[in-house]
Scaffold this active site. Structure first.
Site, PDB file in Angstrom:
ATOM      1  N   ASN A  50       0.857  -1.188   0.000  1.00 23.94           N
ATOM      2  CA  ASN A  50       0.000   0.000   0.000  1.00 23.94           C
ATOM      3  C   ASN A  50       0.900   1.247   0.000  1.00 23.94           C
ATOM      4  OD1 ASN A  50      -1.380   2.308   1.167  1.00 23.94           O
ATOM      5  ND2 ASN A  50      -3.092   0.934   1.515  1.00 23.94           N
ATOM      6  N   HIS A  67       1.005   6.203   1.911  1.00 23.61           N
ATOM      7  CA  HIS A  67       1.785   7.134   2.731  1.00 23.61           C
ATOM      8  C   HIS A  67       2.871   7.862   1.959  1.00 23.61           C
ATOM      9  CE1 HIS A  67      -0.601   6.344   6.121  1.00 23.61           C
ATOM     10  NE2 HIS A  67      -0.302   5.060   6.156  1.00 23.61           N
ATOM     11  N   ARG A  75       3.377  18.848   1.429  1.00 23.58           N
ATOM     12  CA  ARG A  75       3.864  20.041   0.750  1.00 23.58           C
ATOM     13  C   ARG A  75       2.932  20.478  -0.387  1.00 23.58           C
ATOM     14  NH1 ARG A  75       9.193  22.153   1.466  1.00 23.58           N
ATOM     15  NH2 ARG A  75       9.174  22.280   3.718  1.00 23.58           N
ATOM     16  N   HIS A 111      -5.501   3.687  -1.816  1.00 23.06           N
ATOM     17  CA  HIS A 111      -6.857   3.986  -1.330  1.00 23.06           C
ATOM     18  C   HIS A 111      -7.221   5.399  -1.760  1.00 23.06           C
ATOM     19  CE1 HIS A 111      -9.690   4.056   2.470  1.00 23.06           C
ATOM     20  NE2 HIS A 111     -10.308   4.408   1.362  1.00 23.06           N
ATOM     21  N   ARG A 161      -9.364   8.013  -1.052  1.00 19.16           N
ATOM     22  CA  ARG A 161     -10.338   8.387  -0.019  1.00 19.16           C
ATOM     23  C   ARG A 161     -11.230   9.512  -0.506  1.00 19.16           C
ATOM     24  NH1 ARG A 161      -8.908   6.307   5.344  1.00 19.16           N
ATOM     25  NH2 ARG A 161     -10.609   7.601   6.063  1.00 19.16           N
ATOM     26  N   ARG A 166      -7.176  12.759   0.974  1.00 14.50           N
ATOM     27  CA  ARG A 166      -6.120  13.248   1.870  1.00 14.50           C
ATOM     28  C   ARG A 166      -4.722  12.782   1.422  1.00 14.50           C
ATOM     29  NH1 ARG A 166      -7.188   9.666   7.269  1.00 14.50           N
ATOM     30  NH2 ARG A 166      -9.231  10.613   7.081  1.00 14.50           N
ATOM     31  N   HIS A 167      -4.663  11.673   0.688  1.00 14.87           N
ATOM     32  CA  HIS A 167      -3.325  11.270   0.195  1.00 14.87           C
ATOM     33  C   HIS A 167      -3.358  10.982  -1.314  1.00 14.87           C
ATOM     34  CE1 HIS A 167      -5.140   7.460   1.355  1.00 14.87           C
ATOM     35  NE2 HIS A 167      -4.783   7.535   2.620  1.00 14.87           N
ATOM     36  N   GLU A 227      -8.306   0.444  -3.174  1.00 17.66           N
ATOM     37  CA  GLU A 227      -9.165   0.426  -1.978  1.00 17.66           C
ATOM     38  C   GLU A 227     -10.160   1.554  -2.110  1.00 17.66           C
ATOM     39  OE1 GLU A 227      -7.607   0.713   1.976  1.00 17.66           O
ATOM     40  OE2 GLU A 227      -5.993  -0.637   1.427  1.00 17.66           O
ATOM     41  N   THR A 259      -6.927   6.048   9.918  1.00 22.95           N
ATOM     42  CA  THR A 259      -6.793   5.017   8.894  1.00 22.95           C
ATOM     43  C   THR A 259      -8.071   4.188   8.944  1.00 22.95           C
ATOM     44  OG1 THR A 259      -5.456   3.128   8.158  1.00 22.95           O
ATOM     45  CG2 THR A 259      -5.585   3.490  10.535  1.00 22.95           C
ATOM     46  N   THR A 260      -8.226   3.212   8.037  1.00 20.34           N
ATOM     47  CA  THR A 260      -9.437   2.396   8.030  1.00 20.34           C
ATOM     48  C   THR A 260      -9.540   1.655   9.359  1.00 20.34           C
ATOM     49  OG1 THR A 260      -8.886   2.037   5.722  1.00 20.34           O
ATOM     50  CG2 THR A 260     -10.774   0.830   6.586  1.00 20.34           C
ATOM     51  N   GLU A 294     -10.671  -9.624   2.430  1.00 23.62           N
ATOM     52  CA  GLU A 294      -9.429  -9.286   3.126  1.00 23.62           C
ATOM     53  C   GLU A 294      -9.778  -9.240   4.602  1.00 23.62           C
ATOM     54  OE1 GLU A 294      -7.168  -5.914   1.698  1.00 23.62           O
ATOM     55  OE2 GLU A 294      -6.244  -5.633   3.656  1.00 23.62           O
ATOM     56  N   HIS A 324      -3.748  -4.932   7.546  1.00 22.10           N
ATOM     57  CA  HIS A 324      -3.923  -3.832   8.501  1.00 22.10           C
ATOM     58  C   HIS A 324      -3.084  -4.075   9.753  1.00 22.10           C
ATOM     59  CE1 HIS A 324      -6.009  -0.052   9.200  1.00 22.10           C
ATOM     60  NE2 HIS A 324      -5.653  -0.293  10.437  1.00 22.10           N
ATOM     61  N   GLY A 325      -2.155  -3.191   9.976  1.00 20.61           N
ATOM     62  CA  GLY A 325      -1.309  -3.264  11.161  1.00 20.61           C
ATOM     63  C   GLY A 325      -0.230  -4.337  11.096  1.00 20.61           C
TER      64      GLY A 325
HETATM   65  N1  PXP Z   1      -5.733  -3.258   3.924  1.00 19.65           N
HETATM   66  C1  PXP Z   1      -6.708  -2.327   4.018  1.00 19.65           C
HETATM   67  C2  PXP Z   1      -8.072  -2.688   3.535  1.00 19.65           C
HETATM   68  C3  PXP Z   1      -6.452  -1.034   4.520  1.00 19.65           C
HETATM   69  O1  PXP Z   1      -7.447  -0.132   4.608  1.00 19.65           O
HETATM   70  C4  PXP Z   1      -5.147  -0.724   4.929  1.00 19.65           C
HETATM   71  C5  PXP Z   1      -4.838   0.655   5.415  1.00 19.65           C
HETATM   72  O2  PXP Z   1      -4.892   1.542   4.354  1.00 19.65           O
HETATM   73  C6  PXP Z   1      -4.155  -1.712   4.798  1.00 19.65           C
HETATM   74  C7  PXP Z   1      -4.479  -2.976   4.322  1.00 19.65           C
HETATM   75  C8  PXP Z   1      -2.747  -1.443   5.186  1.00 19.65           C
HETATM   76  O3  PXP Z   1      -2.668  -1.236   6.548  1.00 19.65           O
HETATM   77  P1  PXP Z   1      -1.290  -0.799   7.183  1.00 19.65           P
HETATM   78  O4  PXP Z   1      -0.960   0.561   6.609  1.00 19.65           O
HETATM   79  O5  PXP Z   1      -1.554  -0.766   8.640  1.00 19.65           O
HETATM   80  O6  PXP Z   1      -0.262  -1.818   6.766  1.00 19.65           O
END
Ligand code: PXP
Length: 241
Positions: free
Chosen positions: A7, A10, A18, A43, A45, A49-50, A70, A100-101, A151, A191-192
């Site tokens: 992903n 970021h 900036r 993603h 959004r 935002r990004h 996403e 975040t989600t 997922e 996620h995480g």
């Molecule tokens: N999968 C989904 C569906 C997400 O929304 C996110 C966060 O954008 C991630 C994976 C990645 O999560 P992380 O940035 O915590 O690795």
């Protein structure tokens, strides 16, 4: 072999700080692919935002592996997805104030709407995956509307892992992966996930792909993006970095 989707949101977060051009998410995607990842995740959004609309247009043109968008169920976002046609759309819940989600999509509660959006996307040739909590009722709801991939939200597992108490969450993810596979559903997770807690999840029987963002980007700040992706692939595939 379990796959890795990176992903790149970021990278865009840093660029938006900036509001100019650097760092470029398109270049980041290329580097991740060169390091051996299996898909690029971004993603779009609702608050932009990004990732921006032009990013996903360019990613569609340049990603050589698979492009996994996403997205929420919001009509404007669905319209963009239908125009861009990513390889895959992962449907997620979205709240403006969240960092975040935060949770999984409540497929059972929003069954009609999720079914409608999934069908429109699938009719356009886009694979659909639903980001859900690792619980039976959400998997059953997914199966009932004919969606073939999920997922599993690993956020609770990741939090519990940090407190060294992740056995229940891990057992649940293992059991729900098995359950979904028996229903013919492809199982991804994310996620995480980070450099400590991914090893176990990558060894869950039936797991197809892990989607990881924040940990890889955080490590990339110190060791470079290619190295950060290679190290994660090594953990997933048990190779030396
Ligand atoms: N999968 C989904 C569906 C997400 O929304 C996110 C966060 O954008 C991630 C994976 C990645 O999560 P992380 O940035 O915590 O690795």
């Amino acid at each position: 072999m379990v796959k890795l989707g990176v992903n790149i949101d970021h990278i865009a977060t840093l660029r938006q700080a900036r509001g100019e051009f650097d760092p470029d998410p398109i270049m980041a995607a290329r580097l991740c692919e060169q390091a051996g990842c299996d898909s690029i995740v971004a993603h779009l959004r609702e608050d932009r935002r990004h990732i921006q609309d032009r990013d996903i247009v360019l990613l569609r043109k340049t990603v050589k592996t698979r492009f996994n968008l996403e997205m929420s169920l919001e009509a404007g976002i669905v319209k963009v997805a239908l125009a861009v046609k990513p390889d895959q759309a992962t449907l997620v819940p979205e709240r403006r104030q969240e960092l975040t989600t935060e949770g999984g999509l409540d497929v059972k509660r929003h069954l009609k709407r999720v079914k409608k959006v999934s069908q429109v996307l699938m009719d356009a040739g886009i694979d659909v995956s639903l980001f859900i909590a690792p619980v039976k009722k959400q998997i059953d709801a997914t199966a009932s509307i004919g969606v073939k991939a999920i997922e599993l939200h690993t956020g609770s597992y990741a939090h519990a892992f940090a407190d060294r108490l992740a056995i229940d969450e891990f057992t649940q993810i293992k059991a729900m992966t098995l359950y979904a596979r028996k229903l013919g559903i492809t199982v991804n997770a994310g996620h995480g996930l980070n450099y400590d807690n991914t090893f176990a999840i990558a060894r869950v029987k039936g797991m197809a792909e892990l989607n990881i963002g924040h940990a890889i980007m955080s490590r990339a700040v110190f060791v470079g993006l290619k190295q950060a992706v290679c190290e994660m692939i090594a953990i997933i595939r048990r190779e030396k970095a």
